[in-house]
Design a protein around this motif. Structure first.
Motif, PDB file in Angstrom:
ATOM      1  N   GLN A   1       2.854  -0.902 -15.764  1.00  0.00           N
ATOM      2  CA  GLN A   1       3.704  -2.022 -15.353  1.00  0.00           C
ATOM      3  C   GLN A   1       4.943  -1.528 -14.624  1.00  0.00           C
ATOM      4  N   ALA A   2       5.534  -0.444 -15.123  1.00  0.00           N
ATOM      5  CA  ALA A   2       6.713   0.116 -14.459  1.00  0.00           C
ATOM      6  C   ALA A   2       6.355   0.696 -13.096  1.00  0.00           C
ATOM      7  N   ILE A   3       5.206   1.386 -13.011  1.00  0.00           N
ATOM      8  CA  ILE A   3       4.789   1.950 -11.725  1.00  0.00           C
ATOM      9  C   ILE A   3       4.471   0.834 -10.729  1.00  0.00           C
ATOM     10  N   GLN A   4       3.893  -0.257 -11.208  1.00  0.00           N
ATOM     11  CA  GLN A   4       3.558  -1.370 -10.319  1.00  0.00           C
ATOM     12  C   GLN A   4       4.805  -1.942  -9.664  1.00  0.00           C
ATOM     13  N   LYS A   5       5.901  -2.037 -10.424  1.00  0.00           N
ATOM     14  CA  LYS A   5       7.154  -2.537  -9.850  1.00  0.00           C
ATOM     15  C   LYS A   5       7.660  -1.606  -8.755  1.00  0.00           C
ATOM     16  N   VAL A   6       7.485  -0.305  -8.980  1.00  0.00           N
ATOM     17  CA  VAL A   6       7.912   0.667  -7.960  1.00  0.00           C
ATOM     18  C   VAL A   6       7.055   0.527  -6.704  1.00  0.00           C
ATOM     19  N   ILE A   7       5.744   0.408  -6.886  1.00  0.00           N
ATOM     20  CA  ILE A   7       4.840   0.269  -5.745  1.00  0.00           C
ATOM     21  C   ILE A   7       5.173  -1.000  -4.957  1.00  0.00           C
ATOM     22  N   ASP A   8       5.435  -2.081  -5.668  1.00  0.00           N
ATOM     23  CA  ASP A   8       5.763  -3.338  -4.985  1.00  0.00           C
ATOM     24  C   ASP A   8       7.058  -3.230  -4.191  1.00  0.00           C
ATOM     25  N   GLY A   9       7.962  -2.357  -4.638  1.00  0.00           N
ATOM     26  CA  GLY A   9       9.244  -2.235  -3.958  1.00  0.00           C
ATOM     27  C   GLY A   9       9.311  -1.158  -2.902  1.00  0.00           C
ATOM     28  N   VAL A  10       8.205  -0.477  -2.651  1.00  0.00           N
ATOM     29  CA  VAL A  10       8.207   0.563  -1.607  1.00  0.00           C
ATOM     30  C   VAL A  10       8.441  -0.095  -0.252  1.00  0.00           C
ATOM     31  N   PRO A  11       9.463   0.310   0.488  1.00  0.00           N
ATOM     32  CA  PRO A  11       9.782  -0.366   1.757  1.00  0.00           C
ATOM     33  C   PRO A  11       8.792  -0.075   2.878  1.00  0.00           C
ATOM     34  N   GLY A  12       8.136   1.077   2.830  1.00  0.00           N
ATOM     35  CA  GLY A  12       7.202   1.443   3.903  1.00  0.00           C
ATOM     36  C   GLY A  12       5.769   1.384   3.433  1.00  0.00           C
ATOM     37  N   TRP A  13       4.922   2.155   4.107  1.00  0.00           N
ATOM     38  CA  TRP A  13       3.513   2.214   3.766  1.00  0.00           C
ATOM     39  C   TRP A  13       3.267   3.353   2.782  1.00  0.00           C
ATOM     40  N   ILE A  14       2.069   3.353   2.222  1.00  0.00           N
ATOM     41  CA  ILE A  14       1.700   4.333   1.200  1.00  0.00           C
ATOM     42  C   ILE A  14       0.516   5.149   1.686  1.00  0.00           C
ATOM     43  N   CYS A  15       0.582   6.452   1.429  1.00  0.00           N
ATOM     44  CA  CYS A  15      -0.496   7.366   1.810  1.00  0.00           C
ATOM     45  C   CYS A  15      -1.275   7.759   0.556  1.00  0.00           C
ATOM     46  N   LEU A  16      -2.574   7.901   0.701  1.00  0.00           N
ATOM     47  CA  LEU A  16      -3.437   8.240  -0.415  1.00  0.00           C
ATOM     48  C   LEU A  16      -4.118   9.580  -0.186  1.00  0.00           C
ATOM     49  N   THR A  17      -4.371  10.286  -1.286  1.00  0.00           N
ATOM     50  CA  THR A  17      -5.230  11.470  -1.257  1.00  0.00           C
ATOM     51  C   THR A  17      -6.386  11.234  -2.214  1.00  0.00           C
ATOM     52  N   LEU A  18      -7.577  11.687  -1.819  1.00  0.00           N
ATOM     53  CA  LEU A  18      -8.788  11.504  -2.623  1.00  0.00           C
ATOM     54  C   LEU A  18      -9.391  12.876  -2.915  1.00  0.00           C
ATOM     55  N   ASP A  19      -9.512  13.184  -4.202  1.00  0.00           N
ATOM     56  CA  ASP A  19     -10.065  14.468  -4.623  1.00  0.00           C
ATOM     57  C   ASP A  19     -11.258  14.193  -5.533  1.00  0.00           C
ATOM     58  N   MET A  20     -12.439  14.573  -5.073  1.00  0.00           N
ATOM     59  CA  MET A  20     -13.667  14.305  -5.831  1.00  0.00           C
ATOM     60  C   MET A  20     -13.945  15.440  -6.814  1.00  0.00           C
ATOM     61  N   TRP A  21     -14.058  15.103  -8.113  1.00  0.00           N
ATOM     62  CA  TRP A  21     -14.422  16.066  -9.144  1.00  0.00           C
ATOM     63  C   TRP A  21     -15.882  15.856  -9.521  1.00  0.00           C
TER      64      TRP A  21
ATOM     65  N   SER B   1      -2.775  -3.940  -5.663  1.00  0.00           N
ATOM     66  CA  SER B   1      -2.337  -4.971  -4.695  1.00  0.00           C
ATOM     67  C   SER B   1      -1.662  -4.329  -3.487  1.00  0.00           C
ATOM     68  N   MET B   2      -2.344  -3.347  -2.883  1.00  0.00           N
ATOM     69  CA  MET B   2      -1.779  -2.603  -1.761  1.00  0.00           C
ATOM     70  C   MET B   2      -2.443  -2.938  -0.431  1.00  0.00           C
ATOM     71  N   GLU B   3      -3.159  -4.051  -0.375  1.00  0.00           N
ATOM     72  CA  GLU B   3      -3.747  -4.429   0.903  1.00  0.00           C
ATOM     73  C   GLU B   3      -2.634  -4.609   1.938  1.00  0.00           C
ATOM     74  N   GLY B   4      -2.812  -3.972   3.078  1.00  0.00           N
ATOM     75  CA  GLY B   4      -1.813  -4.057   4.133  1.00  0.00           C
ATOM     76  C   GLY B   4      -0.730  -3.006   4.046  1.00  0.00           C
ATOM     77  N   LYS B   5      -0.773  -2.098   3.045  1.00  0.00           N
ATOM     78  CA  LYS B   5       0.272  -1.093   2.892  1.00  0.00           C
ATOM     79  C   LYS B   5      -0.250   0.334   3.017  1.00  0.00           C
ATOM     80  N   LEU B   6      -1.547   0.508   3.302  1.00  0.00           N
ATOM     81  CA  LEU B   6      -2.118   1.849   3.394  1.00  0.00           C
ATOM     82  C   LEU B   6      -1.883   2.432   4.780  1.00  0.00           C
ATOM     83  N   PHE B   7      -1.381   3.674   4.810  1.00  0.00           N
ATOM     84  CA  PHE B   7      -1.074   4.319   6.086  1.00  0.00           C
ATOM     85  C   PHE B   7      -2.093   5.394   6.438  1.00  0.00           C
ATOM     86  N   SER B   8      -2.461   6.232   5.487  1.00  0.00           N
ATOM     87  CA  SER B   8      -3.415   7.317   5.771  1.00  0.00           C
ATOM     88  C   SER B   8      -4.151   7.694   4.503  1.00  0.00           C
TER      89      SER B   8
END
Length: 776
Positions: A286-306, A359-366
């Protein structure tokens, strides 16, 4: 005139443990000054008499015990402020005075029976007795001038005063504190202390063991109520943070430990603690979700397959972003089980689940992935994001490869290419390091040959390529010792040849840049994207030159290394180049310089690709809804717009549409004037300094470049690696352990994500501050 009193020799204590040593005296700041004290017995050195002398010496106490000077004091009691503390007793735990404060005694305590004052001997001078001993005794007059103290518990009678002689209170305290009173002793045995329970008043006299107590008045341990819910919550945090198995709550040893620690705690089952861990994860989420919602820019993701032994895969999805305070953060967002990890839709399915969950639709950058994807997999990923997310530069910046995995793959190939020479060096190092006598001979020979190297030999870990590189590098500097070792140690055989040493030296030369670049990924702070353009173009240039070498070994080694790295360069070159342009120390100048070195006559073509890409990206940011409102104008100017008096406009003209007029001028002239990007690129470069905080620079200049700063913030937060710092040099693919594979997928996600959030909750990941004093 008062008759002089004959001094009485103090009674000799019969037991050493009843003596109060100097170190057990009350602190100096709590002692009563000399002019406030009657006799040396009143300073805490009161000599206790043994049980066999209690009754015999009761009437032998001298008259001096009752002498009271101008600042009166009662017998053996020490006066602290308005409170009298027993001279030979200890303040009970529950009555401890915090710090150095003194508690004023209640003038009329309800629970203390005050004996009648001895008006016959000290009329008007004896104070009320406030020693805690009187909670357990009463004074009764048995004859004229003779009084005795009676225990309230067992009704035993003790001498107190006869005429002018007072027996004191020491024997009374011993009766209570030493366990002489049978009623008190019986109550103590029936009322054993339990964890989290308050201590009884009897402990104020030393408890049932009768050991002498120090008379320091220190803060006592606060009473903590037993809270089983809090205990359950702490157990779940412990399991999450330290990777303990959930089944530990059912282990016999742990159950015994908890039962002895707190018998009142009902130990939880496996299912209960599993639910508690998930609940802890959800609270943190819940605390992390509030931070994500308040990010002013876009968010970048990394994917690591185990991988796993159960043939299912686990995708670790990490988010990296810059918050409103312009600090860069990295958090594990999801761990998603993929039943078919080799399918073309595995990564796109994981990304879709992450975007929906947060709920990050529209906020993904790379998206940065730990392994090269086929064309079909990339197309599936772009097709997904084209629906839920705007494609920046038509998806050219969308998918990138992991730099750490690329470097590890190339290093592993290089070791295999020189396998024979590497094995000989490894065996030689093993020969020296696995025997003390061999190592002593090696050191003696090194000193005799005066080899200046300070490197220390160490066996390598084949799962970490940096350890193999460091082993080869140290052995290369000590090759003269290895070459002569067979002369002093006939058991040493199969030493590397001169050709082997030459190959190892060449290998270390081309791995040095890889090693230095990978070390940047292990920094405690999160590096920004611009840092890695310098490393990438130098590696690309060095390998290109080496591949054209006339030496067959050098050419053969580096040609395959170049092919592998060229794949990474082609997929990430544009992103890295745009990132370095956002560094005010380099801008387009470094791109032009490096491309001229790499591409020669074709450099202009590649430079134009970067220029066109960065301008197109800037126009996409301009098209975003960023209204230039009067509020924004006030923020730019640090306050409301106002005209200076010297311009001939009085205060009445302010606010008559002039602010809106300025906005209109800026909006209508924006097409004709230079853009923020052009203005930024045309300005001179900043001096090159170490530890430059590029994100901090854009934070300081966000008013000057309102749109470009937002673009720089997103570009500089793009991660180049999918792995954590401890896995940068790993040569093996990550595998989920069998125990976690046996758990439910949501439990695995709760344990891994919860650990990341709890451990990094207070970690400051902001880059180092700007330092301008050391030029490069």
């Amino acid at each position: 005139m008062a008759t002089p009193e004959t001094p009485v020799t103090p009674a000799t204590p019969t037991e050493n443990h009843e003596m109060v040593h100097e170190r057990e005296m009350i602190p100096e700041h709590e002692m009563v000054h000399e002019h406030e004290m009657g006799h040396e017995h009143e300073m805490g050195h009161e000599h206790e008499m043994g049980h066999e002398h209690e009754m015999g010496h009761e009437h032998e106490m001298g008259h001096e015990h009752e002498m009271i000077h101008e600042h009166e004091m009662v017998e053996h009691d020490i006066v602290l402020g308005n409170e009298i503390v027993p001279g030979n007793g200890m303040v009970p735990d529950y009555e401890m005075i915090p710090g150095n404060e003194m508690v004023l005694a209640d003038p009329e305590p309800n629970n203390v029976e005050t004996p009648p004052s001895n008006t016959e001997t000290q009329p008007g001078k004896r104070r009320k007795k406030k020693s805690i001993v009187w909670e357990h005794f009463t004074i009764e007059t048995v004859a004229v001038g003779t009084r005795r103290a009676q225990c309230k518990q067992c009704k035993q009678s003790f001498a107190y005063s006869t005429g002018t002689k007072v027996a004191g209170t020491s024997h009374l305290k011993r009766h209570i504190a030493k366990g002489s009173c049978p009623v008190v002793l019986r109550n103590q045995q029936n009322d054993q202390l339990t964890p989290y329970s308050a201590p009884s008043k009897m402990t104020g006299y030393g408890g049932s063991n009768g050991a002498p107590k120090r008379r320091y008045r220190t803060a006592s341990t606060p009473y903590v109520a037993f809270d089983p819910d809090r205990c359950r919550q702490e157990i779940s945090k412990m399991i999450i943070m330290h990777d303990y198995p959930l089944h530990m709550v059912e282990h016999t040893g742990f159950l015994t430990f908890v039962q002895n620690l707190q018998p009142r705690f009902d130990m939880v089952s496996f299912n209960t603690v599993q639910g508690d861990c998930v609940a802890t994860y959800l609270r943190e989420k819940q605390a992390i979700q509030k931070v994500i919602d308040g990010v002013p820019g876009w968010i970048c993701l990394t994917l690591d397959m185990w991988s796993s032994r159960h043939t299912v895969g686990y995708v670790f999805i990490t988010g990296q972003y810059i918050d409103s305070e312009w600090k860069i953060h990295r958090k594990i967002l999801n761990v998603i089980m993929e039943p078919y990890p080799d399918s073309e839709t595995a990564f796109s399915h994981a990304v879709a689940a992450c975007l929906s969950d947060w709920s990050m639709e529209g906020k993904l950058f790379s998206v940065t992935i730990n392994q090269p994807l086929g064309d079909a997999a990339v197309d599936n990923l772009r097709a997904l994001l084209s629906v839920k997310n705007p494609l920046v530069l038509n998806g050219q910046l969308l998918v990138g490869n992991c730099l750490a995995r690329t470097l590890s793959s190339i290093a592993q190939y290089a070791f295999n290419f020189v396998h024979g020479a590497v094995k000989k060096v490894r065996d030689s190092v093993k020969y020296v390091k696995t025997s003390e006598s061999h190592e002593e001979k090696f050191i003696e020979l090194k000193q005799h040959l005066q080899v200046p190297s300070t490197k220390m030999l160490a066996l390598d870990d084949r799962t970490q390529w940096n350890t193999t590189y460091e082993m080869l590098l140290a052995a290369t500097e000590l090759r003269e010792v290895f070459s002569c070792l067979d002369t002093s140690d006939p058991d040493y055989k199969d030493a590397p040849t001169l050709e082997d040493w030459k190959q190892i030296e060449t290998l270390c030369t081309y791995l040095r840049t890889f090693f230095d670049t990978a070390n940047l990924l292990t920094a405690p702070t999160i590096p920004t994207t611009n840092t890695f353009f310098h490393e990438a173009w130098k590696i690309q240039l060095e390998l290109a030159r080496a591949a054209a070498s006339e030496d067959p070994f050098t050419s053969g080694l580096t040609k395959m290394m170049q092919e592998k790295f060229d794949n990474y360069w082609k997929s990430c070159c544009l992103m890295l180049a745009i990132a370095v342009v956002m560094d005010p120390r380099f801008k387009m100048k470094l791109v032009e310089f490096s491309f001229s070195k790499i591409y020669g006559d074709e450099a202009a073509t590649y430079v134009k690709i970067v220029e066109d890409g960065i301008h197109e990206l800037f126009h996409e940011y301009v098209a975003l809804p960023l209204p230039l409102t009067p509020t924004y104008i006030d923020e730019v100017n640090g306050g409301p717009m106002r005209q200076e008096d010297g311009q001939g406009l009085d205060a009445s003209c302010n606010g008559l549409g002039l602010t809106d007029f300025d906005v209109y001028i800026m909006e209508t002239s924006s097409q004709q004037s230079r853009s923020e990007l052009d203005q930024y690129l045309e300005e001179s470069l900043l001096p090159r300094v170490h530890e430059f905080d590029v994100v901090g620079w854009w934070k300081l200049n966000r008013m000057k470049y309102p749109t470009l700063s937002k673009m720089a913030r997103d570009i500089l937060s793009v991660p180049v690696s999918t792995v954590t710092a401890d896995s940068v040099f790993s040569t093996v693919s990550k595998e989920m352990d069998p125990y976690r594979c046996s758990l439910r997928p949501e439990t695995v996600e709760a344990l891994i994500c919860g650990k990341d959030w709890l451990q990094n909750a207070a970690t400051d990941t902001s880059p180092a501050p700007i330092k301008m004093e050391v030029p490069i």
